[in-house]
Design a protein around this motif. Structure first.
Motif, PDB file in Angstrom:
ATOM      1  N   ASN A  25      -4.635  10.035  31.978  1.00 26.95           N
ATOM      2  CA  ASN A  25      -3.565   9.574  33.045  1.00 26.95           C
ATOM      3  C   ASN A  25      -3.740  10.549  34.308  1.00 26.95           C
ATOM      4  OD1 ASN A  25      -2.320   7.670  31.261  1.00 26.95           O
ATOM      5  ND2 ASN A  25      -0.631   9.110  30.763  1.00 26.95           N
ATOM      6  N   LEU A  26      -3.884  11.815  34.033  1.00 28.71           N
ATOM      7  CA  LEU A  26      -4.092  12.841  34.878  1.00 28.71           C
ATOM      8  C   LEU A  26      -5.415  12.396  35.717  1.00 28.71           C
ATOM      9  CD1 LEU A  26      -2.882  15.828  33.348  1.00 28.71           C
ATOM     10  CD2 LEU A  26      -1.861  14.603  35.330  1.00 28.71           C
ATOM     11  N   ALA A  27      -6.433  12.051  35.037  1.00 28.52           N
ATOM     12  CA  ALA A  27      -7.823  11.831  35.638  1.00 28.52           C
ATOM     13  C   ALA A  27      -7.514  10.408  36.675  1.00 28.52           C
ATOM     14  CB  ALA A  27      -8.704  11.463  34.598  1.00 28.52           C
ATOM     15  N   ASN A  28      -6.677   9.546  36.550  1.00 20.05           N
ATOM     16  CA  ASN A  28      -6.354   8.286  37.119  1.00 20.05           C
ATOM     17  C   ASN A  28      -5.299   8.465  38.163  1.00 20.05           C
ATOM     18  OD1 ASN A  28      -8.765   5.997  36.231  1.00 20.05           O
ATOM     19  ND2 ASN A  28      -8.077   7.227  34.455  1.00 20.05           N
ATOM     20  N   VAL A  29      -4.786   9.903  38.585  1.00 18.14           N
ATOM     21  CA  VAL A  29      -3.728  10.078  39.310  1.00 18.14           C
ATOM     22  C   VAL A  29      -3.802   9.248  40.665  1.00 18.14           C
ATOM     23  CG1 VAL A  29      -4.096  12.120  40.204  1.00 18.14           C
ATOM     24  CG2 VAL A  29      -1.796  11.622  39.844  1.00 18.14           C
ATOM     25  N   ASN A  30      -5.220   9.069  41.041  1.00 22.07           N
ATOM     26  CA  ASN A  30      -5.555   8.426  42.537  1.00 22.07           C
ATOM     27  C   ASN A  30      -5.849   7.253  42.322  1.00 22.07           C
ATOM     28  OD1 ASN A  30      -4.026  10.424  44.307  1.00 22.07           O
ATOM     29  ND2 ASN A  30      -6.003  12.025  43.811  1.00 22.07           N
ATOM     30  N   LYS A  35      -2.104   2.120  35.475  1.00 18.57           N
ATOM     31  CA  LYS A  35      -0.821   2.388  34.720  1.00 18.57           C
ATOM     32  C   LYS A  35      -0.918   3.203  33.800  1.00 18.57           C
ATOM     33  CE  LYS A  35       0.859  -0.821  37.617  1.00 18.57           C
ATOM     34  NZ  LYS A  35       1.635  -0.253  38.589  1.00 18.57           N
ATOM     35  N   LYS A  36      -0.013   4.080  33.623  1.00 21.94           N
ATOM     36  CA  LYS A  36      -0.100   5.383  32.627  1.00 21.94           C
ATOM     37  C   LYS A  36       0.088   4.840  31.248  1.00 21.94           C
ATOM     38  CE  LYS A  36       4.824   6.356  32.838  1.00 21.94           C
ATOM     39  NZ  LYS A  36       5.967   7.738  33.422  1.00 21.94           N
ATOM     40  N   SER A  37      -0.575   5.670  30.440  1.00 15.97           N
ATOM     41  CA  SER A  37      -0.336   5.237  28.745  1.00 15.97           C
ATOM     42  C   SER A  37       0.520   6.365  28.046  1.00 15.97           C
ATOM     43  CB  SER A  37      -1.789   5.236  28.182  1.00 15.97           C
ATOM     44  OG  SER A  37      -2.185   4.143  29.030  1.00 15.97           O
ATOM     45  N   ARG A  38       1.113   6.258  26.986  1.00 16.80           N
ATOM     46  CA  ARG A  38       1.659   7.127  26.131  1.00 16.80           C
ATOM     47  C   ARG A  38       1.246   6.970  24.722  1.00 16.80           C
ATOM     48  NH1 ARG A  38       7.937   6.374  26.057  1.00 16.80           N
ATOM     49  NH2 ARG A  38       7.327   4.769  24.518  1.00 16.80           N
ATOM     50  N   ALA A  39       0.963   7.932  24.152  1.00 21.37           N
ATOM     51  CA  ALA A  39       0.367   7.850  22.815  1.00 21.37           C
ATOM     52  C   ALA A  39       1.786   7.938  21.702  1.00 21.37           C
ATOM     53  CB  ALA A  39      -0.380   8.982  22.467  1.00 21.37           C
ATOM     54  N   GLU A  40       1.748   7.206  20.680  1.00 19.92           N
ATOM     55  CA  GLU A  40       3.151   6.995  19.890  1.00 19.92           C
ATOM     56  C   GLU A  40       2.560   7.269  18.299  1.00 19.92           C
ATOM     57  OE1 GLU A  40       4.858   3.287  20.675  1.00 19.92           O
ATOM     58  OE2 GLU A  40       5.609   3.844  22.736  1.00 19.92           O
ATOM     59  N   SER A 220      -1.283   4.665  41.570  1.00 21.18           N
ATOM     60  CA  SER A 220      -0.933   4.939  40.188  1.00 21.18           C
ATOM     61  C   SER A 220       0.446   5.307  40.082  1.00 21.18           C
ATOM     62  CB  SER A 220      -1.808   6.304  39.652  1.00 21.18           C
ATOM     63  OG  SER A 220      -1.403   6.664  38.384  1.00 21.18           O
ATOM     64  N   ASN A 221       0.905   4.911  38.785  1.00 21.36           N
ATOM     65  CA  ASN A 221       2.484   5.114  38.463  1.00 21.36           C
ATOM     66  C   ASN A 221       2.402   6.376  37.765  1.00 21.36           C
ATOM     67  OD1 ASN A 221       1.174   4.336  36.012  1.00 21.36           O
ATOM     68  ND2 ASN A 221       3.155   2.954  35.590  1.00 21.36           N
ATOM     69  N   VAL A 222       1.401   7.373  37.752  1.00 23.04           N
ATOM     70  CA  VAL A 222       1.261   8.593  36.942  1.00 23.04           C
ATOM     71  C   VAL A 222       2.284   9.629  37.608  1.00 23.04           C
ATOM     72  CG1 VAL A 222      -0.056  10.757  36.156  1.00 23.04           C
ATOM     73  CG2 VAL A 222      -0.760   8.062  36.010  1.00 23.04           C
ATOM     74  N   GLU A 223       3.079  10.194  36.766  1.00 22.11           N
ATOM     75  CA  GLU A 223       4.114  11.482  37.503  1.00 22.11           C
ATOM     76  C   GLU A 223       3.471  12.521  36.947  1.00 22.11           C
ATOM     77  OE1 GLU A 223       6.355  11.344  39.504  1.00 22.11           O
ATOM     78  OE2 GLU A 223       6.821   9.204  39.601  1.00 22.11           O
ATOM     79  N   MET A 224       2.761  13.380  37.696  1.00 19.75           N
ATOM     80  CA  MET A 224       1.987  14.674  37.402  1.00 19.75           C
ATOM     81  C   MET A 224       2.890  15.531  36.531  1.00 19.75           C
ATOM     82  SD  MET A 224      -0.722  15.235  40.353  1.00 19.75           S
ATOM     83  CE  MET A 224       0.317  15.350  41.707  1.00 19.75           C
ATOM     84  N   VAL A 225       3.923  15.905  37.325  1.00 18.68           N
ATOM     85  CA  VAL A 225       5.031  16.779  36.441  1.00 18.68           C
ATOM     86  C   VAL A 225       5.187  16.388  35.046  1.00 18.68           C
ATOM     87  CG1 VAL A 225       7.232  17.986  36.447  1.00 18.68           C
ATOM     88  CG2 VAL A 225       5.959  17.710  38.714  1.00 18.68           C
ATOM     89  N   ASP A 226       5.621  15.224  35.009  1.00 14.01           N
ATOM     90  CA  ASP A 226       5.596  14.705  33.468  1.00 14.01           C
ATOM     91  C   ASP A 226       4.370  15.011  32.556  1.00 14.01           C
ATOM     92  OD1 ASP A 226       8.264  13.964  34.360  1.00 14.01           O
ATOM     93  OD2 ASP A 226       7.870  11.864  34.462  1.00 14.01           O
ATOM     94  N   GLU A 227       3.383  14.691  33.212  1.00 12.71           N
ATOM     95  CA  GLU A 227       2.223  14.793  32.456  1.00 12.71           C
ATOM     96  C   GLU A 227       1.807  16.337  32.183  1.00 12.71           C
ATOM     97  OE1 GLU A 227       0.528  11.979  31.339  1.00 12.71           O
ATOM     98  OE2 GLU A 227       2.442  11.047  32.363  1.00 12.71           O
ATOM     99  N   MET A 228       2.083  17.223  33.001  1.00 16.87           N
ATOM    100  CA  MET A 228       1.559  18.446  32.968  1.00 16.87           C
ATOM    101  C   MET A 228       2.864  19.043  31.812  1.00 16.87           C
ATOM    102  SD  MET A 228      -0.657  19.389  34.715  1.00 16.87           S
ATOM    103  CE  MET A 228      -0.667  21.105  34.475  1.00 16.87           C
TER     104      MET A 228
END
Length: 260
Positions: A25-30, A35-40, A220-228
């Motif tokens: 997700n972070l690698a594709n922030v730009n 579209k971001k992913s989430r492991a479940e 991208s719909n990645v929110e960097m703060v959430d990912e960090m």
């Protein structure tokens, strides 16, 4: 004690998957249209030592059973198709979908779908992606074109210097019942699957279909703060699982030394 070694190991493997997903997700922030992913995850099987409700010797019933879990495993990596921020580029061949929908692109004879609308012209004047894959329906801009316009409803037209139309067509966009079920094939492309359902074509602006904004790109719909924050939580979970392995190993060492 051996059970705890393997259980903690599954936790470390799961957290590695979590970190891998966040890193992507972070690698594709730009990356345009990413579209971001989430492991479940889900818990594994349980070893049942006592079943709740079992009758006891005095005629009562056990109010609570005894089950020991065997760990965790990744079950899915869910992709979220919420919209990213929009950037005004002024480029007439940049297009963003405001709302639901995908552009259709021909990739070596296969239909693929994308949210990334950073289109260009190839040597034949066709509207293509950065990789040279042709936007569908195919549209060729004549050499004498002075300007290209794209309306919110997907009507694209090439105009000469007098404003006369030289070529025109209508761009359709496509929706899926379950976009999270699409198969990501890289390069901002997705393929339909049995899980996603069939692609449903529609005119931009129709019910449940987004509109097209010319001269804009969707980020991208990645929110960097959430990912960090997720990275920090994942790292600590990985560390605590490794500590559980160290603790189990120490207990085994103690048991071995009892005989000495």
């Amino acid at each position: 004690m051996m059970r705890s070694l393997w259980t903690a190991a599954t936790g470390m493997i799961a957290m590695q998957t979590h970190i891998d997903t966040l890193s992507n997700n972070l690698a594709n922030v730009n990356t345009t249209g990413f579209k971001k992913s989430r492991a479940e995850f889900e818990d594994l099987m349980y070893q049942t030592l006592q079943i709740a409700g079992t009758q006891t010797q005095n005629g009562g019933r056990l109010p609570v059973g005894m089950q020991i879990g065997m760990g965790v495993r990744p079950v899915t990596v869910h992709k979220f198709f919420t919209q990213g921020d929009y950037k005004n580029t002024g480029n007439p061949f940049d297009m963003a979908i405001e709302g639901e929908g995908f552009f259709k692109v021909d990739m070596n004879g296969d239909d693929v779908y994308t949210r990334a609308g950073a289109f260009k012209l190839d040597n034949d004047g066709r509207v293509v992606t950065a990789g040279g894959h042709v936007l569908q329906p195919e549209f060729t801009v004549p050499a004498e074109t002075s300007s290209v316009t794209v309306t919110e409803t997907g009507h694209i037209a090439a105009l000469d210097k007098n404003g006369a139309t030289l070529a025109e067509t209508d761009i359709e966009i496509y929706r899926f019942q379950n976009p999270a079920g699409l198969n990501a094939v890289g390069r901002n492309f997705y393929r339909e699957t049995d899980a996603s359902g069939d692609a449903v074509a529609g005119t931009p602006g129709d019910e449940n279909f987004g509109t097209i904004a010319q001269g804009y790109l969707e980020g991208s719909n990645v929110e960097m703060v959430d990912e960090m924050v997720g990275l920090i939580v994942g790292q600590r979970a990985y560390e605590i699982n490794s500590k559980a392995i160290t603790t189990s190993d120490g207990m085994l060492q103690t048991a071995i030394n009892v005989k000495r």
